[in-house]
Design a protein around this motif. Sequence first.
Motif, PDB file in Angstrom:
ATOM      1  N   PHE A 341      35.187  17.216 -57.851  1.00 32.71           N
ATOM      2  CA  PHE A 341      34.815  18.074 -56.728  1.00 32.71           C
ATOM      3  C   PHE A 341      33.684  19.028 -57.107  1.00 32.71           C
ATOM      4  O   PHE A 341      32.758  19.241 -56.328  1.00 32.71           O
ATOM      5  CB  PHE A 341      36.015  18.881 -56.231  1.00 32.71           C
ATOM      6  CG  PHE A 341      35.671  19.796 -55.096  1.00 32.71           C
ATOM      7  CD1 PHE A 341      35.564  19.304 -53.805  1.00 32.71           C
ATOM      8  CD2 PHE A 341      35.406  21.137 -55.319  1.00 32.71           C
ATOM      9  CE1 PHE A 341      35.207  20.131 -52.749  1.00 32.71           C
ATOM     10  CE2 PHE A 341      35.050  21.976 -54.277  1.00 32.71           C
ATOM     11  CZ  PHE A 341      34.952  21.472 -52.991  1.00 32.71           C
ATOM     12  N   VAL A 342      33.768  19.613 -58.303  1.00 32.99           N
ATOM     13  CA  VAL A 342      32.685  20.481 -58.763  1.00 32.99           C
ATOM     14  C   VAL A 342      31.382  19.688 -58.836  1.00 32.99           C
ATOM     15  O   VAL A 342      30.307  20.177 -58.442  1.00 32.99           O
ATOM     16  CB  VAL A 342      33.025  21.098 -60.129  1.00 32.99           C
ATOM     17  CG1 VAL A 342      31.836  21.871 -60.692  1.00 32.99           C
ATOM     18  CG2 VAL A 342      34.231  22.028 -60.007  1.00 32.99           C
ATOM     19  N   SER A 343      31.471  18.445 -59.300  1.00 35.17           N
ATOM     20  CA  SER A 343      30.289  17.580 -59.356  1.00 35.17           C
ATOM     21  C   SER A 343      29.752  17.306 -57.958  1.00 35.17           C
ATOM     22  O   SER A 343      28.533  17.231 -57.760  1.00 35.17           O
ATOM     23  CB  SER A 343      30.632  16.255 -60.044  1.00 35.17           C
ATOM     24  OG  SER A 343      31.052  16.470 -61.381  1.00 35.17           O
ATOM     25  N   ALA A 344      30.659  17.150 -56.973  1.00 32.12           N
ATOM     26  CA  ALA A 344      30.224  16.920 -55.593  1.00 32.12           C
ATOM     27  C   ALA A 344      29.423  18.105 -55.068  1.00 32.12           C
ATOM     28  O   ALA A 344      28.377  17.936 -54.429  1.00 32.12           O
ATOM     29  CB  ALA A 344      31.437  16.664 -54.699  1.00 32.12           C
ATOM     30  N   ALA A 345      29.917  19.314 -55.365  1.00 27.00           N
ATOM     31  CA  ALA A 345      29.208  20.518 -54.919  1.00 27.00           C
ATOM     32  C   ALA A 345      27.832  20.618 -55.563  1.00 27.00           C
ATOM     33  O   ALA A 345      26.825  20.893 -54.905  1.00 27.00           O
ATOM     34  CB  ALA A 345      30.041  21.755 -55.233  1.00 27.00           C
ATOM     35  N   TYR A 346      27.775  20.359 -56.867  1.00 31.79           N
ATOM     36  CA  TYR A 346      26.502  20.473 -57.569  1.00 31.79           C
ATOM     37  C   TYR A 346      25.592  19.281 -57.309  1.00 31.79           C
ATOM     38  O   TYR A 346      24.363  19.398 -57.443  1.00 31.79           O
ATOM     39  CB  TYR A 346      26.738  20.670 -59.063  1.00 31.79           C
ATOM     40  CG  TYR A 346      27.001  22.108 -59.389  1.00 31.79           C
ATOM     41  CD1 TYR A 346      25.953  23.019 -59.486  1.00 31.79           C
ATOM     42  CD2 TYR A 346      28.295  22.578 -59.566  1.00 31.79           C
ATOM     43  CE1 TYR A 346      26.192  24.350 -59.757  1.00 31.79           C
ATOM     44  CE2 TYR A 346      28.543  23.905 -59.833  1.00 31.79           C
ATOM     45  CZ  TYR A 346      27.486  24.797 -59.933  1.00 31.79           C
ATOM     46  OH  TYR A 346      27.727  26.113 -60.184  1.00 31.79           O
ATOM     47  N   SER A 347      26.154  18.136 -56.919  1.00 30.20           N
ATOM     48  CA  SER A 347      25.310  17.004 -56.523  1.00 30.20           C
ATOM     49  C   SER A 347      24.511  17.362 -55.279  1.00 30.20           C
ATOM     50  O   SER A 347      23.330  17.005 -55.147  1.00 30.20           O
ATOM     51  CB  SER A 347      26.165  15.760 -56.253  1.00 30.20           C
ATOM     52  OG  SER A 347      26.674  15.233 -57.447  1.00 30.20           O
ATOM     53  N   GLY A 348      25.161  18.077 -54.345  1.00 28.73           N
ATOM     54  CA  GLY A 348      24.452  18.560 -53.167  1.00 28.73           C
ATOM     55  C   GLY A 348      23.291  19.450 -53.550  1.00 28.73           C
ATOM     56  O   GLY A 348      22.200  19.385 -52.978  1.00 28.73           O
TER      57      GLY A 348
END
Length: 578
Positions: A341-348
């Motif tokens: 989930f943290v990766s999803a936020a930072y992928s954005g």
Amino acid sequence: MKSDITDLSIYDYFVFGAMLLISALIGLYYYLTERHDSDSDFLMGGRQMPGYTVSLSLLASFLSALTVLGMPVEVYYYGAIYLYDILTFTIVIGITGEVYLPIFYRLKITSTYEVDKYLELRFNRELRLIGSVLFIVQMVLYTGIVICAPALALHDVTGLGLRTAVFATGVVCTFYCTVGGLKAVILTDVFQTLVMISGFLAVIIKTSIIQGGFSTIIRHSIDGGRLNFWEFDPNPHLDHTFWTMVVGGTFTWTSIFGINHCQVQRYVCCKTRSHAKLALYLNLLGLYVVNICAVMCGLALYSMYRGCDPYEGHKISSRHELMPYLALNILRAHRGLSGLFVSAAYSGTLSTVSSSINALAVVTIEDLIKPHLNQPSLRSLSLISKATCFFYGMVCVAMAGFASIMGSLLEATVKIFGMIGGPLLGLFTLGILNHSANALGSFIGLVAGFTFSVWVGIGSYVDHPPPDESLLLPISIVNCSYGKSMYLNWTRVLEQPVLIPWKSTQFNSYNYLNIYWFSYLYLSPMGTVITLIVGSIASIATGGKNQIIDKNCLLKKEDTILLYFKKENEVEVSESHN
């Protein structure tokens, strides 16, 4: 205030680090395997990108951590009315594909890389430079926010260091933009889009399991008034109604998809105009998916915390921490999922920042550097392109650091972004649709629209709307260990009040027409309309009807969607005769 959720585990950091590493390796791969013999190869991908790949890149350029972390929170507080964005995006993509894309793609054939070149061909170089400067200012400020926003939201919840997150994001983006060029940016966009959607799905699926099925989440949402689709109040002061979100949102997003360099650069790098239109319309399907996922996450958020709001229950220090608080709370039992989930936020964040850096480099080189060079070699331009990407990467990281210590700057910058986009949309639309628009009249219109937008934007800070100018839905702390029921007429006493007594105000005509109270989504439409009206009148008054203009700068009948069904060679023949 530190969240009661434990810090990320070593497995979560491994997943997060893997996402950053893969993004960097994509840039390194294109550096080692692709020849960047010119700035066109580096900044435009050689104009040989397929439509389906570009469609995901367009989607990722739109997405940011503000979407992943912010939109579900908006649904939590204001309801599923955000599903109206599906209608908004449908209108926006249709307008972009049939009005703006044909013009920019046609001009690309004559070696036009950047959006602002259109302003020079249609009007003059002075208007082109004004457009370039306005774009650079808004994108540097906006990109700084995009880098900073997830770091601020995740800092207290995850224990992830603020400076560490900002620095890592900025360095990785700058690296693969500088060494890999547009092809690296587009491929990392595709990868990061998949990561973002995976993060959404992890939260939705896990919450559904905890709550006994998604039907339970829907039932809770109905009981809590979150499925509020019938908000047709024409009051322009409200942010969350059908009219505000569709009418205001259409203008706002058209200024992004229609004329913003980050988006236009994507579809003009396609092989053909048919591929460019295909990319846009496939991107629309992706927007549907992301919008529905974000709304579902918001409803899941409400279902989980309908009895104890974490912010009012003093479990988190900011409303923006709600989404990471939920994700880490329900996913921490599964190794690596919190890191996903943290990766999803930072992928954005990575996708938006990389798009911005690449577009900023294009504008700077074409408008500010090339005119002052004396027949530079293609190799020199390629090196200058990489140096420019690196420069803007460092500037955006510095801007993010500044934004992290200047909280009020975040809100101010978002408003500035809206103030600039509306008048610029009006300027481009004047050139494309109005045969009589000339340089002087359009400049007068741009100044009028920009002045009006700035006036209203600043005035909204001075003359705040009354407390009841909101459709904030009821929340509760009845199930918190120390609380009692709390609805919209409850005010926190010990800290800065965030919810204020609900009062009924009788609107008179003055209050209703007070433009300082208008929704922020109407800022862009007001700037666009003022620019169009004043620019059209001023152009006619200054002899616009007597000018001779290049008809390639105007919208043509054959630019409609019917052209998509013709064979590619017919398209090329049609354009060669124009």
